[in-house]
Design an enzyme around this catalytic site. Structure first.
Site, PDB file in Angstrom:
ATOM      1  N   ARG A  94       0.844  -1.180   0.000  1.00 53.04           N
ATOM      2  CA  ARG A  94       0.000   0.000   0.000  1.00 53.04           C
ATOM      3  C   ARG A  94       0.884   1.237   0.000  1.00 53.04           C
ATOM      4  O   ARG A  94       1.707   1.395   0.900  1.00 53.04           O
ATOM      5  CB  ARG A  94      -0.860  -0.052   1.266  1.00 53.04           C
ATOM      6  CG  ARG A  94      -2.043   0.841   1.251  1.00 53.04           C
ATOM      7  CD  ARG A  94      -2.891   0.563   2.444  1.00 53.04           C
ATOM      8  NE  ARG A  94      -2.276   1.007   3.684  1.00 53.04           N
ATOM      9  CZ  ARG A  94      -2.962   1.351   4.767  1.00 53.04           C
ATOM     10  NH1 ARG A  94      -4.274   1.262   4.767  1.00 53.04           N
ATOM     11  NH2 ARG A  94      -2.351   1.742   5.846  1.00 53.04           N
ATOM     12  N   THR A 142      -0.732   7.633  -0.936  1.00 55.17           N
ATOM     13  CA  THR A 142      -2.051   7.570  -1.583  1.00 55.17           C
ATOM     14  C   THR A 142      -2.946   6.493  -0.973  1.00 55.17           C
ATOM     15  O   THR A 142      -4.154   6.493  -1.197  1.00 55.17           O
ATOM     16  CB  THR A 142      -1.895   7.230  -3.080  1.00 55.17           C
ATOM     17  OG1 THR A 142      -1.344   5.908  -3.178  1.00 55.17           O
ATOM     18  CG2 THR A 142      -0.986   8.221  -3.783  1.00 55.17           C
ATOM     19  N   ASP A 180       0.935  -2.304  12.412  1.00 56.69           N
ATOM     20  CA  ASP A 180       1.287  -2.790  11.077  1.00 56.69           C
ATOM     21  C   ASP A 180       1.566  -4.288  11.154  1.00 56.69           C
ATOM     22  O   ASP A 180       2.558  -4.717  11.758  1.00 56.69           O
ATOM     23  CB  ASP A 180       2.528  -2.030  10.567  1.00 56.69           C
ATOM     24  CG  ASP A 180       2.815  -2.369   9.117  1.00 56.69           C
ATOM     25  OD1 ASP A 180       2.982  -3.571   8.806  1.00 56.69           O
ATOM     26  OD2 ASP A 180       2.851  -1.444   8.285  1.00 56.69           O
ATOM     27  N   ASP A 228       4.987  -5.582   9.749  1.00 58.99           N
ATOM     28  CA  ASP A 228       6.117  -5.203  10.611  1.00 58.99           C
ATOM     29  C   ASP A 228       6.126  -6.025  11.894  1.00 58.99           C
ATOM     30  O   ASP A 228       7.189  -6.415  12.384  1.00 58.99           O
ATOM     31  CB  ASP A 228       6.033  -3.710  10.957  1.00 58.99           C
ATOM     32  CG  ASP A 228       6.499  -2.841   9.796  1.00 58.99           C
ATOM     33  OD1 ASP A 228       7.189  -3.360   8.899  1.00 58.99           O
ATOM     34  OD2 ASP A 228       6.147  -1.649   9.788  1.00 58.99           O
TER      35      ASP A 228
HETATM   36  C1  PRP Z   1      -0.968  -4.182   4.762  1.00 57.13           C
HETATM   37  C2  PRP Z   1      -1.875  -5.376   4.965  1.00 57.13           C
HETATM   38  C3  PRP Z   1      -2.743  -5.327   3.749  1.00 57.13           C
HETATM   39  C4  PRP Z   1      -2.898  -3.859   3.518  1.00 57.13           C
HETATM   40  C5  PRP Z   1      -4.241  -3.459   4.010  1.00 57.13           C
HETATM   41  O1  PRP Z   1       0.036  -4.481   3.870  1.00 57.13           O
HETATM   42  O2  PRP Z   1      -1.191  -6.594   5.122  1.00 57.13           O
HETATM   43  O3  PRP Z   1      -2.196  -5.986   2.619  1.00 57.13           O
HETATM   44  O4  PRP Z   1      -1.869  -3.216   4.256  1.00 57.13           O
HETATM   45  O5  PRP Z   1      -4.498  -2.150   3.691  1.00 57.13           O
HETATM   46  P1  PRP Z   1      -5.676  -1.704   2.717  1.00 57.13           P
HETATM   47  O6  PRP Z   1      -6.883  -2.514   3.074  1.00 57.13           O
HETATM   48  O7  PRP Z   1      -5.826  -0.261   3.047  1.00 57.13           O
HETATM   49  O8  PRP Z   1      -5.223  -1.926   1.310  1.00 57.13           O
HETATM   50  P2  PRP Z   1       1.182  -3.439   3.497  1.00 57.13           P
HETATM   51  O9  PRP Z   1       0.743  -2.558   2.386  1.00 57.13           O
HETATM   52  O10 PRP Z   1       1.653  -2.759   4.744  1.00 57.13           O
HETATM   53  O11 PRP Z   1       2.318  -4.355   2.873  1.00 57.13           O
HETATM   54  P3  PRP Z   1       3.237  -5.469   3.561  1.00 57.13           P
HETATM   55  O12 PRP Z   1       2.353  -6.633   3.911  1.00 57.13           O
HETATM   56  O13 PRP Z   1       4.204  -5.801   2.477  1.00 57.13           O
HETATM   57  O14 PRP Z   1       3.866  -4.864   4.773  1.00 57.13           O
HETATM   58  N1  URA Z   2      -2.141  -2.416   7.306  1.00 56.38           N
HETATM   59  C1  URA Z   2      -1.752  -2.846   8.540  1.00 56.38           C
HETATM   60  O1  URA Z   2      -0.848  -3.681   8.658  1.00 56.38           O
HETATM   61  N2  URA Z   2      -2.400  -2.346   9.603  1.00 56.38           N
HETATM   62  C2  URA Z   2      -3.389  -1.460   9.499  1.00 56.38           C
HETATM   63  O2  URA Z   2      -3.955  -1.054  10.539  1.00 56.38           O
HETATM   64  C3  URA Z   2      -3.769  -1.022   8.217  1.00 56.38           C
HETATM   65  C4  URA Z   2      -3.124  -1.525   7.135  1.00 56.38           C
END
Ligand code: PRP
Ligand code: URA
Length: 207
Positions: A102, A106, A198, A201
């Site tokens: 994400r 944006t 997150d 993380d």
């Molecule tokens: C997080 C999570 C989802 C997304 C959710 O991933 O695991 O995939 O955000 O957010 P949304 O519903 O607003 O799209 P992230 O983008 O942090 O990527 P990552 O898993 O690689 O850390």
């Molecule tokens: N992605 C995450 O990992 N946590 C949130 O709360 C939203 C998006």
């Protein structure tokens, strides 16, 4: 349709995941355990058919899984922990990966990887991502599954925001959602509140 799994074991484990003092090792273990419990609910409607077999005492007909084969698809990276866990329950399932992150400004999903079973159209798909926040990532992942021919898709998340649920219901009304909780709202950075932070993380210790 959204199913919130209110089972006490699920809620207890989720509360530990929320706790800011829960470290990486425990967070990972909890995510894996919760995924199994969510799968138990998400797979409640798998088809069974009677199979003839003999126990050590007598023969009879006993239920075994039938119908469409399964595919587990992880949204990278946080969804990996869920598919890695759930595949223990359904070892014959094929596993696909959709890479999305994400954009922090944006909040739009950015695609970087896609590898799905070639026969995905014939399989029941269980899509995993612990967090359904704005819904942008899950909606895009569902669209790429549909573009590949998938016709039966369920989304499994640990936590959702009402905003994310509404996006999936709008974009993909045919996709059922199974979650451990739907929280209050998203904050200005698109994080679920109260949430758990997150997920990626916390699973991988990258913060
Ligand atoms: C997080 C999570 C989802 C997304 C959710 O991933 O695991 O995939 O955000 O957010 P949304 O519903 O607003 O799209 P992230 O983008 O942090 O990527 P990552 O898993 O690689 O850390
Ligand atoms: N992605 C995450 O990992 N946590 C949130 O709360 C939203 C998006």
């Amino acid at each position: 349709m959204v199913t919130v799994v209110t089972h006490p074991l699920v809620q207890h484990k989720l509360s530990h995941m929320r706790d800011v003092h829960t470290g990486v090792k425990e967070f990972r273990e909890l995510a894996a355990e919760l995924s199994l419990l969510l799968a138990y609910e998400a797979m409640r409607d798998l088809e069974l058919e009677p199979h003839r077999l003999s126990t050590p005492l007598e023969s009879g007909e006993f239920p075994m899984l039938t119908g469409k084969k399964l595919a587990l698809v992880a949204i990278l990276r946080a969804g990996l922990i869920m598919t890695d866990s759930i595949v223990q329950l359904v070892p014959a399932a094929k596993v696909g990966h959709i890479g999305l992150y994400r954009d922090p400004q944006t909040l739009q999903p950015v695609a970087y990887y896609n590898k799905l079973p070639t026969d995905i159209a014939e399989r029941r798909v269980f899509l995993t991502d612990p967090m359904l926040a704005t819904g942008g990532s899950a909606s895009a992942a569902i669209q790429s599954l549909k573009d590949a021919g998938a016709a039966s898709i369920k989304l499994m998340s640990i936590l959702a925001a009402p905003e994310g649920v509404a996006v999936i219901e709008r974009d993909h009304p045919d996709v059922d959602i199974v979650v451990a909780a739907v929280d209050s709202h998203l904050n200005d950075h698109g994080y679920i509140v109260p949430g758990l932070g997150d997920a990626g993380d916390r699973i991988y210790g990258t913060k």
